[in-house]
Design an enzyme around this catalytic site. Structure first.
Site, PDB file in Angstrom:
ATOM      1  N   GLY A  53      42.101  43.838  40.628  1.00 54.04           N
ATOM      2  CA  GLY A  53      43.404  43.173  40.774  1.00 54.04           C
ATOM      3  C   GLY A  53      44.110  43.381  39.404  1.00 54.04           C
ATOM      4  O   GLY A  53      43.778  43.568  38.369  1.00 54.04           O
ATOM      5  N   ILE A  59      35.797  43.947  46.121  1.00 51.45           N
ATOM      6  CA  ILE A  59      35.509  44.614  47.456  1.00 51.45           C
ATOM      7  C   ILE A  59      36.183  45.860  47.606  1.00 51.45           C
ATOM      8  O   ILE A  59      36.118  46.864  48.277  1.00 51.45           O
ATOM      9  CB  ILE A  59      36.156  43.546  48.566  1.00 51.45           C
ATOM     10  CG1 ILE A  59      37.552  43.165  48.242  1.00 51.45           C
ATOM     11  CG2 ILE A  59      35.272  42.452  49.006  1.00 51.45           C
ATOM     12  CD1 ILE A  59      38.242  42.588  49.594  1.00 51.45           C
ATOM     13  N   TYR A  84      47.153  27.656  48.560  1.00 47.21           N
ATOM     14  CA  TYR A  84      46.572  28.343  47.294  1.00 47.21           C
ATOM     15  C   TYR A  84      46.792  27.124  46.062  1.00 47.21           C
ATOM     16  O   TYR A  84      45.763  26.944  45.384  1.00 47.21           O
ATOM     17  CB  TYR A  84      47.796  29.260  46.465  1.00 47.21           C
ATOM     18  CG  TYR A  84      47.576  29.837  45.148  1.00 47.21           C
ATOM     19  CD1 TYR A  84      46.474  30.434  45.020  1.00 47.21           C
ATOM     20  CD2 TYR A  84      48.558  29.556  44.432  1.00 47.21           C
ATOM     21  CE1 TYR A  84      46.163  31.024  43.758  1.00 47.21           C
ATOM     22  CE2 TYR A  84      48.519  30.195  43.049  1.00 47.21           C
ATOM     23  CZ  TYR A  84      47.247  31.066  42.849  1.00 47.21           C
ATOM     24  OH  TYR A  84      47.118  31.609  41.754  1.00 47.21           O
TER      25      TYR A  84
HETATM   26  C1  AKB Z   1      51.301  33.123  42.350  1.00 47.26           C
HETATM   27  O1  AKB Z   1      52.788  33.297  42.291  1.00 47.26           O
HETATM   28  O2  AKB Z   1      51.091  32.751  43.415  1.00 47.26           O
HETATM   29  C2  AKB Z   1      50.550  33.304  41.078  1.00 47.26           C
HETATM   30  C3  AKB Z   1      50.363  31.896  40.487  1.00 47.26           C
HETATM   31  C4  AKB Z   1      51.762  31.573  39.767  1.00 47.26           C
HETATM   32  O3  AKB Z   1      49.433  31.406  40.377  1.00 47.26           O
HETATM   33  N1  AKB Z   1      51.407  34.214  40.281  1.00 47.26           N
END
Ligand code: AKB
Length: 320
Positions: A13, A35, A142
């Site tokens: 990545g 992966i 996230y």
């Molecule tokens: C995202 O934009 O999801 C990432 C972060 C700010 O963690 N670059």
């Protein structure tokens, strides 16, 4: 004393590629895990294991096989991609982290882990400049996974003696590998549009300020916190760090100083909603005090480096 063995999970990545190159340049022993195989030519000579971080037994086996004692666990679904496939993102982010923490907790030799958190732990109710102890109510899958991940790290540190260290990264900008599925990705992808006849179409609003960082500083932060004495760490969760804040308009105006014909336009999409919930900047005083965090690349330097790298194929700042 035996040399440390570093493994980078998510090595193909954006951050993993840069970290692999940096550790290799420092003469460290490094094993890459992902992966998908790495693509950047400068790291193809390093040992590579194709492994899914969600495969607990396979991961434990490969880590033991290589006698790894430093794990940099970078594999994650980012903010924009995570909103499109929440179950997949949650599974990857949480299962991956718990597998790594369990491996460290059961390891026969002392292990040290680096696991990045993010500015995404903050949400619409956080202040514009987020303090270390800022209220956190993330609005994305996230962000929730990073917030809960910070708490899992604290739990494993307290209850299982795992030495895990973490920072809250802002948007990261570099040249060696593309980012994937983030909200801050516009600040990387724009550099692939410098010579296009069509104006670059930005998916955020002109004035959407976000904290950002060049990859050299991001790698430096990870390696600095990993080598800091444990007693120096006052922070139970992840340290705030940032290098600069800018809006798309400020970035594009800076780019035009180097590329006079560069043109842009705005077509905000769902990612604007994510960005609007994140702070403009972070207060990173605690990281500066505890382990000497000190970024080196500002906006003019960042743009200069990125434009050169893209147009003249010059190496990124720290690339060797
Ligand atoms: C995202 O934009 O999801 C990432 C972060 C700010 O963690 N670059």
């Amino acid at each position: 004393m035996a040399q440390d063995v570093h493994c980078i999970i998510g090595a193909s990545g954006q951050l993993g590629t840069e970290m692999a190159l940096s550790l290799k340049a420092a003469g460290e022993r490094v094993v890459l895990m992902d992966i998908k195989p790495p693509t950047y030519s400068g790291i193809l000579d390093l040992p590579f294991e194709r492994i899914d971080v969600c495969d607990a037994a396979g991961l434990a086996d490969r880590i033991a096989h290589h006698h790894v004692n430093h794990i940099h666990h970078l594999a994650a679904a980012l903010s924009a991609r995570g909103e499109q496939d929440p179950q997949w993102a949650w599974n990857l982010n949480m299962k991956g982290l718990l597998n790594v923490l369990e491996i460290a907790a059961g390891a026969l030799q002392p292990m040290r882990i680096f696991w990045p958190s993010s500015i995404a732990v903050f949400g619409p109710e956080s202040g514009p400049i987020a303090g270390q102890e800022e209220h956190r109510w993330p609005a994305t899958v996230y962000g929730i996974s990073k917030n809960v991940g910070e708490q899992w790290c604290a739990w494993y540190r307290r209850n299982r003696g795992v030495d895990v260290r973490s920072v809250r990264y802002p948007g990261l900008i570099g040249t060696l590998a593309p980012p994937g599925g983030g909200t801050t990705d516009y600040a990387v992808e724009v550099f692939d549009h410098l010579d296009n006849a069509e104006p670059y179409s930005c998916f955020l609003e002109a004035s959407e300020r976000l904290p950002m960082m060049h990859m050299d500083d991001a790698v430096d932060a990870a390696l600095s916190i990993m080598s800091a004495p444990q007693e120096a760490m006052r922070c139970e969760e992840a340290y705030n760090i940032q290098a600069m804040s800018f809006s798309p308009e400020e970035l594009f105006v800076e780019i035009r100083r180097h590329v006079p014909d560069f043109r842009w336009t705005y077509a905000p999409d769902f990612r604007q909603g994510i960005a609007a919930g994140w702070p403009d900047g972070l207060d990173d005083r605690m990281a500066r005090e505890d382990w000497g965090w000190s970024p080196t690349v500002d906006l003019p330097q960042l743009v200069d480096t990125m434009v050169r790298a893209r147009r003249f194929k010059e190496p990124a700042l720290g690339a060797v």
